[in-house]
Write an enzyme that holds these catalytic residues in place. Structure first.
Site, PDB file in Angstrom:
ATOM      1  N   TYR A 230       0.793  -1.225   0.000  1.00 52.35           N
ATOM      2  CA  TYR A 230       0.000   0.000   0.000  1.00 52.35           C
ATOM      3  C   TYR A 230       0.831   1.285   0.000  1.00 52.35           C
ATOM      4  CZ  TYR A 230       0.595  -0.292   5.131  1.00 52.35           C
ATOM      5  OH  TYR A 230       1.101  -0.398   6.401  1.00 52.35           O
ATOM      6  N   CYS A 416     -15.127  -6.713  48.239  1.00 50.95           N
ATOM      7  CA  CYS A 416     -14.732  -6.523  49.637  1.00 50.95           C
ATOM      8  C   CYS A 416     -15.886  -6.206  50.573  1.00 50.95           C
ATOM      9  CB  CYS A 416     -13.684  -5.416  49.735  1.00 50.95           C
ATOM     10  SG  CYS A 416     -14.346  -3.751  49.415  1.00 50.95           S
ATOM     11  N   CYS A 431     -16.629   1.606  44.671  1.00 51.35           N
ATOM     12  CA  CYS A 431     -16.410   0.960  45.967  1.00 51.35           C
ATOM     13  C   CYS A 431     -15.665   1.936  46.863  1.00 51.35           C
ATOM     14  CB  CYS A 431     -15.598  -0.317  45.770  1.00 51.35           C
ATOM     15  SG  CYS A 431     -14.880  -0.966  47.295  1.00 51.35           S
TER      16      CYS A 431
END
Length: 676
Positions: A230, A416, A431
């Site tokens: 190309y 947790c 969290c």
């Protein structure tokens, strides 16, 4: 014995004949002789070379697979970087691209540019280097600057000539292109894999990449790869045509394969017409493509347009719309990212879409879940966005089961069990168990040891990763329990490094309250906010006990940050880690809340230019200790600006706003006065 002089001539005639047959078969896709004739000539050449091994050349068609397997690939530095392309996804993007070109070239709007059009093959970008017409090296694109030497493997690909045909080629010629696996080769490869009981490749691109990176070139040779050129890179000792399309046509005359679909069109309108026409035939092509590449055809204009950091200005890849399929959501689960972000994920009945088998799709956040109203059991339309990321596009509501329930954000972290926080102004839920959450462990530790936090020198990212993976460290408190033997046994450590690191860990026990608050990694609590908390409340206990209302009464702390702080200290796990740190010996002095010790409280200072008597970091530290806020930019709220040599726009802005400006000598006098 000296060979008959006719033997070298006969050998070269046979080689040229086979190169011509290969060119017709692999490059032109128009074989003129049956396979049996090719085999006859090949065997004749091989027999003659066996009789005269001293006349065998590396460029002979018999030598495509003759090297021993490698133990590893070596690195290749590209003389000219192999850049990426910017993308277009719509007609508007293409017209905008054309306008940018016109603006930069200062062309009249109705003067059309000429573009070379090529299908964007879904393969692996490579570089081939020819010297005196002989292939001397093949390399992968890599990161654009450095690739891998795959010379032995590219020599096995029949569409890559080992010796250029004809004449007139430059002394050094770098040819760039895409190595890919045709659909028929991919089908045969996977059929064979299934018969052997092996796992099939998911798409032709992965198959091509895996084939090209085999250390044994004999395996690569069995995979039926092809290459399509190309562009060119380095060219010396010769000239090429003055436009892109003619350069590719010239490469074809030298035996290199170019795409038969290549065309030259006028303007963005012509590009879009080409795009639409090839889109309709996309699935009929013998290879996978994921879009069209458009390049300004005139090389002189390309040079005038130049490059940005990662891509040429004169080229763009117009990507095809993502392919879609329908499948069923088996479940919606929640994952925890390294920064605590809670992300909903759809677990899907596996479906083949866009060349990949998809079994999971991210739903990003709860806003997206609610927008789609997606539920477990739903039938959904899946799209590979940009042919990369699986995405849920919509729900097929008429197929929804009667018992499908709306998705609820979990109240606690699935890793947790800490509280999940989702503030009103943010889409992402998080969290709050930063110090104790397994999913966030590595990031929490990296932040804790950073220079502006606890400043533990020698504890880098890779060592933290290793300590966590060996389960030697679960929280920051575990750092203070490490032993010399444990550290010395880690990769690239040794006795001396272990001793030095343990000393650095021990030194970090004596810190300042602001540094410790910052080290905890509370969301949105940066260095300045941590110092504000320390100066306002004086002790960690007072910060931990503060309500959201009390926190919001502190300068620069709004409701969102206040919520994060309260939630963080509300988590039992976080408090346990803080207690463990104190038991390990981490300590600091509480900050006096006496106004006399913070004479600059409430003032905002800006430092600019070079300070010669002390580093700016030290000046900032002393100003902060006196209660000041040290900002990075000048505004109407700035109280003082300290300007050293080289001060620029900040000084100009301060003067425009009539903000008091002092030099370094005046700052030093002020600090001396307050520190006496």
């Amino acid at each position: 014995m000296k060979p008959d002089t006719s033997i070298p001539q006969l050998l070269e005639q046979l080689r040229d004949q086979l190169r011509h047959y290969n060119y017709q078969y692999y490059v032109l896709d128009d074989p003129q002789v049956p396979d049996a004739e090719y085999d006859r000539v090949f065997q004749q050449l091989k027999a003659l070379e066996d009789e005269h091994p001293e006349l065998i050349t590396a460029e002979s068609p018999t030598q495509r697979v003759g090297a021993a397997p490698l133990t590893a690939f070596t690195q290749v530095r590209h003389e000219m970087p192999m850049l990426s392309l910017d993308n277009a996804f719509s007609a508007d993007d293409m017209y905008s691209f054309e306008k940018r070109l016109h603006d930069r070239l200062k062309w009249i709007e109705d003067t059309p540019l000429t573009f070379a059009c090529e299908p964007k093959l879904d393969g692996i970008a490579v570089s081939l280097l020819y010297e005196q017409g002989r292939l001397v090296r093949g390399a992968t694109r890599g990161d654009g600057s450095t690739g891998e030497d795959i010379s032995l493997n590219v020599r096995t690909i029949e569409s890559i000539p080992l010796q250029l045909m004809g004449a007139g080629y430059p002394e050094r010629l770098e040819v760039r292109g895409e190595i890919y696996m045709p659909r028929r080769s991919f089908t045969r490869l996977n059929e064979a894999a299934l018969k052997r009981g092996d796992k099939p490749f998911v798409n032709p691109r992965n198959a091509a990449a895996g084939s090209l990176r085999q250390l044994d070139p004999k395996i690569t040779a069995q995979r039926s790869l092809e290459m399509c050129c190309y562009s060119v890179g380095v060219v010396s000792g010769g000239e090429l045509p003055d436009n892109h399309a003619d350069i590719l046509r010239q490469l074809a005359t030298w035996g290199l394969k170019i795409n038969a679909e290549m065309a030259v069109v006028q303007g963005a309108k012509g590009c879009l017409e080409y795009y639409d026409a090839l889109s309709e035939r996309r699935n009929q092509l013998a290879y996978e493509i994921d879009g069209i590449v458009f390049k300004v055809n005139d090389i002189a204009l390309q040079q005038r347009l130049g490059f940005v950091s990662r891509a040429p200005r004169w080229a763009i890849a117009h990507k095809f719309p993502a392919q879609e399929e329908i499948t069923q959501v088996k479940a919606i689960e929640f994952q925890v990212g390294r920064t605590g972000a809670i992300t909903p994920v759809a677990r899907l009945e596996p479906v083949f879409v866009g060349g990949v088998t998809v079994s999971n799709a991210t739903l990003h956040n709860m806003d997206e879940v609610e927008r789609l109203d997606v539920r477990a059991g739903d039938s959904v339309i899946i799209r590979r966005a940009g042919d990369v990321i699986p995405q849920v596009v919509s729900v097929v509501l008429e197929r929804r089961p009667a018992d499908a329930e709306a998705v609820q954000l979990p109240a606690t972290c699935p890793v947790c069990d800490a509280e999940v926080i989702r503030v009103a102004s943010e889409a992402v839920a998080r969290c709050s168990g930063g110090l104790s959450c397994g999913a966030q462990r590595k990031e929490a530790l990296k932040h804790y040891v950073s220079r502006k936090a606890m400043d533990i020198d020698g504890l880098g990212e890779k060592l933290i990763d290793a300590l966590v993976e060996k389960e030697l460290v679960h929280s920051p408190a575990d750092l203070y329990q490490l032993h010399h033997r444990q550290l010395a046994s880690m990769e690239r450590m040794g006795d001396k490094s272990a001793t030095k690191l343990l000393q650095s860990i021990d030194n970090s026990k004596a810190t300042e309250l602001a540094n410790f608050i910052y080290a905890l990694g509370i969301r949105e609590v940066g260095e300045a906010t941590a110092r504000t908390l320390a100066l306002h409340f004086g002790s960690l206990e007072a910060v931990m006990a503060a309500s959201e209302e009390q926190l919001q009464a502190t300068p620069d702390i709004g409701p969102v940050v206040a919520q994060y702080i309260v939630s963080f200290f509300h988590q039992v796990h976080n408090r346990e880690v803080i207690d463990a740190l104190r038991q390990a010996g981490v300590h600091w002095q509480d900050v006096s809340l006496d106004q006399a010790s913070q004479p600059l409280l409430g003032q905002t200072w800006v430092l600019t230019g070079t300070l010669e008597q002390m580093p700016r970091s030290e000046a900032k530290k002393q100003l902060l200790a006196l209660g000041a806020k040290v900002a990075g930019s000048v505004s109407a709220k700035t109280d003082y600006v300290v300007a050293g040599p080289g001060a620029g726009s900040k000084l100009q802005k301060a003067e425009a706003l009539n903000i008091p400006v002092m030099d370094e000598a005046e700052l030093m006098a002020l600090l001396t006065q307050y520190n006496e």
